[in-house]
Design a protein around this motif. Structure first.
Motif, PDB file in Angstrom:
ATOM      1  N   MET A  85       0.752  -1.407   0.282  1.00 31.17           N
ATOM      2  CA  MET A  85       0.568  -0.031  -0.160  1.00 31.17           C
ATOM      3  C   MET A  85       0.901   0.895   0.085  1.00 31.17           C
ATOM      4  SD  MET A  85      -2.778   0.534   3.130  1.00 31.17           S
ATOM      5  CE  MET A  85      -3.632   2.458   2.885  1.00 31.17           C
ATOM      6  N   LYS A  86       0.699   1.857  -0.929  1.00 33.33           N
ATOM      7  CA  LYS A  86       1.404   3.331  -0.754  1.00 33.33           C
ATOM      8  C   LYS A  86       0.488   4.216   0.252  1.00 33.33           C
ATOM      9  CE  LYS A  86       3.790   2.426  -4.592  1.00 33.33           C
ATOM     10  NZ  LYS A  86       4.879   2.321  -4.099  1.00 33.33           N
ATOM     11  N   ILE A  87       1.762   5.632   0.382  1.00 38.76           N
ATOM     12  CA  ILE A  87       0.827   6.877   1.821  1.00 38.76           C
ATOM     13  C   ILE A  87       0.022   7.493   1.098  1.00 38.76           C
ATOM     14  CG2 ILE A  87       1.756   8.526   2.734  1.00 38.76           C
ATOM     15  CD1 ILE A  87       4.384   7.076   3.646  1.00 38.76           C
ATOM     16  N   GLN A  88      -0.862   7.584   1.001  1.00 38.95           N
ATOM     17  CA  GLN A  88      -2.571   8.632   0.793  1.00 38.95           C
ATOM     18  C   GLN A  88      -2.531   8.585   2.064  1.00 38.95           C
ATOM     19  OE1 GLN A  88      -4.038   5.859  -1.634  1.00 38.95           O
ATOM     20  NE2 GLN A  88      -4.862   4.403   0.174  1.00 38.95           N
ATOM     21  N   PRO A  89      -3.985  10.238   2.217  1.00 38.49           N
ATOM     22  CA  PRO A  89      -4.333  10.110   3.004  1.00 38.49           C
ATOM     23  C   PRO A  89      -5.403   9.354   4.062  1.00 38.49           C
ATOM     24  CG  PRO A  89      -4.779  12.064   1.346  1.00 38.49           C
ATOM     25  CD  PRO A  89      -3.890  10.469   0.481  1.00 38.49           C
ATOM     26  N   ASN A  90      -5.373   9.331   5.055  1.00 38.70           N
ATOM     27  CA  ASN A  90      -5.964   8.332   6.293  1.00 38.70           C
ATOM     28  C   ASN A  90      -5.016   6.604   6.610  1.00 38.70           C
ATOM     29  OD1 ASN A  90      -7.425  10.343   6.639  1.00 38.70           O
ATOM     30  ND2 ASN A  90      -9.592   9.532   5.024  1.00 38.70           N
ATOM     31  N   SER A  91      -4.738   6.887   5.627  1.00 36.99           N
ATOM     32  CA  SER A  91      -2.950   5.515   6.062  1.00 36.99           C
ATOM     33  C   SER A  91      -2.564   6.147   7.134  1.00 36.99           C
ATOM     34  CB  SER A  91      -2.485   5.257   4.988  1.00 36.99           C
ATOM     35  OG  SER A  91      -1.771   6.712   4.688  1.00 36.99           O
ATOM     36  N   VAL A  92      -1.845   4.885   8.104  1.00 32.26           N
ATOM     37  CA  VAL A  92      -1.249   4.748   9.052  1.00 32.26           C
ATOM     38  C   VAL A  92      -0.119   4.485   9.418  1.00 32.26           C
ATOM     39  CG1 VAL A  92      -0.947   4.459  11.872  1.00 32.26           C
ATOM     40  CG2 VAL A  92      -3.042   4.565  10.392  1.00 32.26           C
ATOM     41  N   VAL A  93       1.422   5.679   9.399  1.00 31.00           N
ATOM     42  CA  VAL A  93       2.057   5.109   8.817  1.00 31.00           C
ATOM     43  C   VAL A  93       3.413   4.986   9.853  1.00 31.00           C
ATOM     44  CG1 VAL A  93       4.926   6.227   7.541  1.00 31.00           C
ATOM     45  CG2 VAL A  93       2.119   7.039   6.937  1.00 31.00           C
ATOM     46  N   ALA A  94       4.443   3.756  10.310  1.00 31.31           N
ATOM     47  CA  ALA A  94       5.152   3.824  11.152  1.00 31.31           C
ATOM     48  C   ALA A  94       6.962   3.871   9.435  1.00 31.31           C
ATOM     49  CB  ALA A  94       5.032   2.604  11.401  1.00 31.31           C
ATOM     50  N   LEU A  95       7.058   4.888  10.740  1.00 29.23           N
ATOM     51  CA  LEU A  95       8.787   5.290   9.812  1.00 29.23           C
ATOM     52  C   LEU A  95       9.545   4.764  10.957  1.00 29.23           C
ATOM     53  CD1 LEU A  95       9.526   7.946  10.325  1.00 29.23           C
ATOM     54  CD2 LEU A  95       8.073   8.336   7.605  1.00 29.23           C
ATOM     55  N   THR A  96      11.472   4.861  10.511  1.00 28.26           N
ATOM     56  CA  THR A  96      12.058   5.215  11.177  1.00 28.26           C
ATOM     57  C   THR A  96      12.111   6.417  10.406  1.00 28.26           C
ATOM     58  OG1 THR A  96      13.959   4.248   9.582  1.00 28.26           O
ATOM     59  CG2 THR A  96      12.979   3.011  11.388  1.00 28.26           C
ATOM     60  N   TYR A  97      13.435   7.225  11.073  1.00 25.92           N
ATOM     61  CA  TYR A  97      14.395   8.265  10.889  1.00 25.92           C
ATOM     62  C   TYR A  97      15.087   8.981  12.060  1.00 25.92           C
ATOM     63  CZ  TYR A  97      11.954  11.143  14.643  1.00 25.92           C
ATOM     64  OH  TYR A  97      11.467  11.900  15.761  1.00 25.92           O
ATOM     65  N   ASP A  98      16.244   9.528  11.535  1.00 20.91           N
ATOM     66  CA  ASP A  98      17.036   9.998  11.827  1.00 20.91           C
ATOM     67  C   ASP A  98      17.106  11.650  10.949  1.00 20.91           C
ATOM     68  OD1 ASP A  98      18.491   7.992  12.578  1.00 20.91           O
ATOM     69  OD2 ASP A  98      19.721   7.912  11.203  1.00 20.91           O
ATOM     70  N   LEU A  99      16.982  12.701  12.116  1.00 21.88           N
ATOM     71  CA  LEU A  99      17.043  13.957  12.146  1.00 21.88           C
ATOM     72  C   LEU A  99      18.229  15.021  12.015  1.00 21.88           C
ATOM     73  CD1 LEU A  99      15.023  16.709  11.575  1.00 21.88           C
ATOM     74  CD2 LEU A  99      14.637  16.474  13.485  1.00 21.88           C
ATOM     75  N   TYR A 100      18.556  15.771  11.379  1.00 26.49           N
ATOM     76  CA  TYR A 100      20.159  16.134  11.337  1.00 26.49           C
ATOM     77  C   TYR A 100      19.261  17.694  11.199  1.00 26.49           C
ATOM     78  CZ  TYR A 100      21.857  12.207  10.423  1.00 26.49           C
ATOM     79  OH  TYR A 100      22.656  10.908  10.265  1.00 26.49           O
ATOM     80  N   THR A 101      19.551  18.809  11.503  1.00 22.68           N
ATOM     81  CA  THR A 101      20.173  20.384  11.365  1.00 22.68           C
ATOM     82  C   THR A 101      21.499  20.752  10.675  1.00 22.68           C
ATOM     83  OG1 THR A 101      20.399  20.920  13.542  1.00 22.68           O
ATOM     84  CG2 THR A 101      18.582  20.730  13.407  1.00 22.68           C
TER      85      THR A 101
END
Length: 165
Positions: free
Chosen positions: A1-17
């Motif tokens: 399934m592709k991400i679209q409105p009303n989908s629940v997404v679980a993800l990993t991320y690394d955030l940098y500034t």
């Protein structure tokens, strides 16, 4: 399934500034502790969601958001002084600490203490990441349709749809 409105997404991320021209690691979400959210209901930064649109389980992503598209530019007018009598009977907050505040309309917000004097406590009401460009790198772990309950509550109830309550 592709991400679209009303989908629940679980993800990993690394955030940098970027600070002084160098990328600096800020925080992460791991496979064990992923970020899980209901897509398209305004919980996340709009440009963050825009960059994830159409991705599916297993897809990797890597994108930058300018400060204006993230938490906004730093507003120098958002620095104010709270009179010292507000803190009578309490410990005076330390520089760098964050105070939970509420305005007359009941809106809650956080203020970071920038200095303390005899007359008051100076606070910065800007978001801690205001004025900073963000760099997100991660992977989509799971995409599923939101349950009726999640849609009515306006938020995700975990990666599998159960809140654990």
């Amino acid at each position: 399934m592709k991400i679209q409105p009303n989908s629940v997404v679980a993800l990993t991320y690394d955030l940098y500034t970027t600070q002084d021209g160098e990328e600096v690691f800020v925080e992460k979400a791991t496979e064990e502790q992923p970020l899980v959210f209901l897509y398209g209901v305004g919980m996340m930064l709009p440009k963050f969601e825009e960059n994830l649109t159409g991705l599916g389980t297993g897809d990797a992503y890597d994108f930058h958001l300018t400060a204006a598209d993230a938490y906004g530019l730093k507003d120098d007018n958002a620095v104010t002084e709270l009179p010292s009598d507000m803190f009578q009977g309490m410990d005076v907050p330390e520089v760098g600490s964050v105070l939970p505040l509420q305005d007359n309309q009941g809106n809650q917000f956080r203020a970071r203490v920038t200095s303390v004097s005899e007359t008051g406590v100076q606070v910065d009401l800007n978001h801690p990441m205001a004025g900073q460009d963000l760099h997100f790198k991660g992977q989509i772990l799971n995409v599923r349709e939101a349950t009726e309950e999640e849609l009515s509550h306006g938020h995700a109830h975990g990666a599998d749809g159960h809140s654990g309550h």
